[in-house]
Design an enzyme around this catalytic site. Structure first.
Site, PDB file in Angstrom:
ATOM      1  N   PHE A  97      39.742  47.530 112.006  1.00  0.00           N
ATOM      2  CA  PHE A  97      40.505  47.585 110.760  1.00  0.00           C
ATOM      3  C   PHE A  97      41.063  46.200 110.427  1.00  0.00           C
ATOM      4  CE2 PHE A  97      44.689  48.280 108.667  1.00  0.00           C
ATOM      5  CZ  PHE A  97      44.213  48.785 107.462  1.00  0.00           C
ATOM      6  N   LYS A 105      46.348  39.259 117.451  1.00  0.00           N
ATOM      7  CA  LYS A 105      47.640  39.936 117.575  1.00  0.00           C
ATOM      8  C   LYS A 105      48.164  39.922 119.006  1.00  0.00           C
ATOM      9  CE  LYS A 105      49.973  44.211 116.153  1.00  0.00           C
ATOM     10  NZ  LYS A 105      49.793  45.511 115.450  1.00  0.00           N
ATOM     11  N   GLU A 141      49.049  36.304  98.796  1.00  0.00           N
ATOM     12  CA  GLU A 141      48.799  35.212  99.737  1.00  0.00           C
ATOM     13  C   GLU A 141      48.255  33.958  99.063  1.00  0.00           C
ATOM     14  OE1 GLU A 141      48.574  39.048 102.119  1.00  0.00           O
ATOM     15  OE2 GLU A 141      47.798  38.350 100.174  1.00  0.00           O
TER      16      GLU A 141
END
Length: 590
Positions: free
Chosen positions: A123, A173, A61
């Site tokens: 997570f 998300k 990244e």
């Protein structure tokens, strides 16, 4: 055009994101997928199938951030990078910080855990919003997909207006997955009262600046990256042509003015030319355009241009007077300010050429007495010789660099155009050069892009050879391989009693030719002058990517050098004027 027209219909947050960035003219994204950002990548599939946008898959990244940075520097547009949550997002941080300190507009879009999981140590949950606050102009967390289009429009506005810089958008998300009745916000249709640059120029300051220029007998233009961002190269050329004022630039300002001109003194500062540093020390008027008086430029600050009055022009009011109090401070766009000053000079303040001619003659004597030096011919090769030869073969190339001795030699010996010099200046980020070359090549597919790296810097992000191979980007990679962390070794030699603590790079060093070939990239090893020229020519002419491992003399130091705490006039390693040039060197013009 966007995938769907602007209609009220049920779309996902991911659709809203991609539709919005495409409406802002984005053609390329650099990124790496992962769990939290998968809804966006899933939506991206359709947009790529429709040839509306292209995603470049990097191998780390950090490479995505640097590629977006270089894409932006070379085009003037906003560069865009994607990363997932947690380690994906934190891997962007060095790249975002690099863009921040060099005022580069990039938009970093990160995935985040679902809204219900934020704050639970889920997570791959990381507070990337908080982590990046000191290194961005603004950060967003999208909590409602209905805000997506507005947030993207604001982000692009903030990136580009005033002093440019990075913006981060963190997308949970489930925001990417949620459907809603979508309406797009058109580009530019934003209202952010706190993000409006000062645009009205003060006539009093313009008048004072023009008077000071006319009255000066030893003026000097000191130009930084703000002038590049402002696209002010043409108006600066007109000012120099009219008033014959010599020019010196920072590392960020390199290319703003024709580097073959007699009025160009090259870079100033720690590894600047001797004649630029002497000119700064002796000038009576310093005209700073888009420059910030940083420590690598000024040396001992209270002795920097100590005989000069200062005119300081910058778009960012926080920079004006931060390190040096100017006699005239002008907040505004460099091109607009210089245009106003030049118009006033032409109508009311004609130049006195005899004053400037005498000043130019004095500078020319310094140029002859203290030239940049290139080692004499021998069977071994020096970094300077490679760079001079490369520049002759690829005069219109885009050059990216890593950080270290090779960066400073490149700044000294490469002659480039505006926005063709792509280098991490303020942060000095090793590993910038290779992914930056990817960004530049994607932006300019028909131009030559050359990455100048060192054997230490290259190993920071050499995994991006995989990206170059995947997309067959015809990047030319020149590794200045001296088996050292060269700048660290030079400082250890000069200031740390020659105690070379962990700066040797021979043990565990890869065979760069074999490494490149393992990725399917053509590569050569150059270890003498006999095969240097032909290998460089083959690399430039070859239609695909090429890596050259240039095994140079090991203990070459980068001079001139201003030691920490010294003034710019106190340089190490310049030719002694009574001898013309040092015995082991020749003038680079020979």
């Amino acid at each position: 055009m966007p995938l769907k027209q602007r209609v009220s219909s049920e779309k996902t947050g991911a659709f809203a994101l991609l539709d919005s960035i495409v409406r802002h003219g984005v053609k390329h994204i650099f990124g790496y997928p992962g769990g939290a950002i998968l809804p966006i990548y899933d939506e991206l599939y359709a947009w790529e199938e429709a040839s509306l946008i292209k995603h470049i898959l990097v191998r780390h990244e950090q490479g995505a951030a640097h590629a977006a940075d270089s894409y932006s520097r070379s085009t003037g547009e906003v560069g865009v990078c994607f990363a997932t949550s947690g380690p994906g997002a934190t891997n962007l941080v060095s790249g975002i910080a690099t863009a921040h300190i060099d005022s580069v507009p990039i938009l970093a879009i990160t995935g985040q855990v679902g809204r219900a999981f934020i704050g639970t140590d889920a997570f791959q949950e990381v507070d990337i919003f908080g982590i990046t606050l000191p290194i961005v102009k603004h950060s967003y967390v999208v909590r409602d997909p209905r805000d997506m289009s507005r947030i993207v429009a604001e982000a692009f506005f903030i990136c580009k207006h005033g002093r440019p810089g990075p913006v981060l958008i963190d997308v949970p998300k489930d925001v990417g997955l949620e459907k809603f009745n979508y309406f797009s916000v058109e580009p530019g249709k934003v209202n952010i009262p706190g993000c409006r640059p000062i645009t009205s120029l003060k006539s009093r300051q313009i008048l004072m600046a023009a008077k000071m220029i006319q009255q000066s007998s030893q003026p000097l233009l000191y130009i930084g990256g703000g002038a590049i961002i402002s696209d002010s190269h043409q108006i600066i050329k007109e000012l120099v042509d009219f008033y014959k004022i010599p020019v010196t630039t920072t590392l960020m300002g390199k290319g703003i003015f024709n580097e073959d001109s007699d009025y160009c003194l090259g870079m100033l500062g720690m590894h600047g030319t001797a004649y630029a540093n002497f000119a700064v020390s002796e000038c009576d008027l310093l005209i700073a355009l888009g420059a910030r008086f940083d420590d690598r430029v000024t040396g001992k600050l209270d002795e920097f241009a100590c005989n000069a009055q200062v005119i300081h022009v910058d778009i960012d009011p926080a920079e004006v007077g931060k390190n040096r109090i100017p006699q005239v401070a002008i907040v505004g766009d460099v091109a607009e300010v210089v245009s106003e000053i030049l118009n006033l000079l032409k109508t009311s303040f004609p130049p006195y050429p005899e004053q400037i001619i005498s000043w130019q003659e004095r500078i020319n004597r310094w140029r002859q007495q203290y030239p940049l030096l290139v080692p004499r011919k021998s069977t071994s090769i020096s970094p300077q010789v490679i760079l001079v030869a490369t520049n002759k073969l690829a005069q219109n190339a885009y050059f990216t660099t890593d950080v270290g001795q090779h960066q400073m030699w490149s700044a000294q010996f490469l002659k480039v155009k505006a926005k063709h010099w792509l280098s991490s200046a303020g942060l000095g980020t090793m590993g910038y050069g290779l992914p930056a070359a990817i960004g530049a090549q994607v932006a300019h597919p028909n131009d030559v892009v050359i990455c100048i790296s060192g054997d230490s810097s290259f190993q920071m992000n050499m995994q991006e050879l995989g990206t170059i191979a995947q997309y067959q980007l015809p990047v030319k990679i020149i590794i200045i391989n001296n088996r050292w962390q060269g700048m660290v070794r030079q400082w250890q030699q000069a200031f740390y009693g020659e105690r070379y603590s962990h700066s040797r790079m021979t043990e565990g060093a890869p065979d760069f030719q074999k490494l490149a070939e393992a990725f399917g990239i053509k590569a050569f090893t150059i270890n003498n002058r006999q095969n240097m020229q032909s290998a460089l020519q083959v690399a430039i002419d070859y239609p695909g990517p090429v890596l050259l491992d240039c095994q140079v003399t090991e203990n070459e130091n980068c001079y001139p050098m201003v030691a920490p705490g010294k003034s710019n006039a106190q340089m190490i390693g310049i030719a002694k004027p009574q001898r013309g040039t040092a015995s082991n060197y020749i003038n680079n013009s020979v």
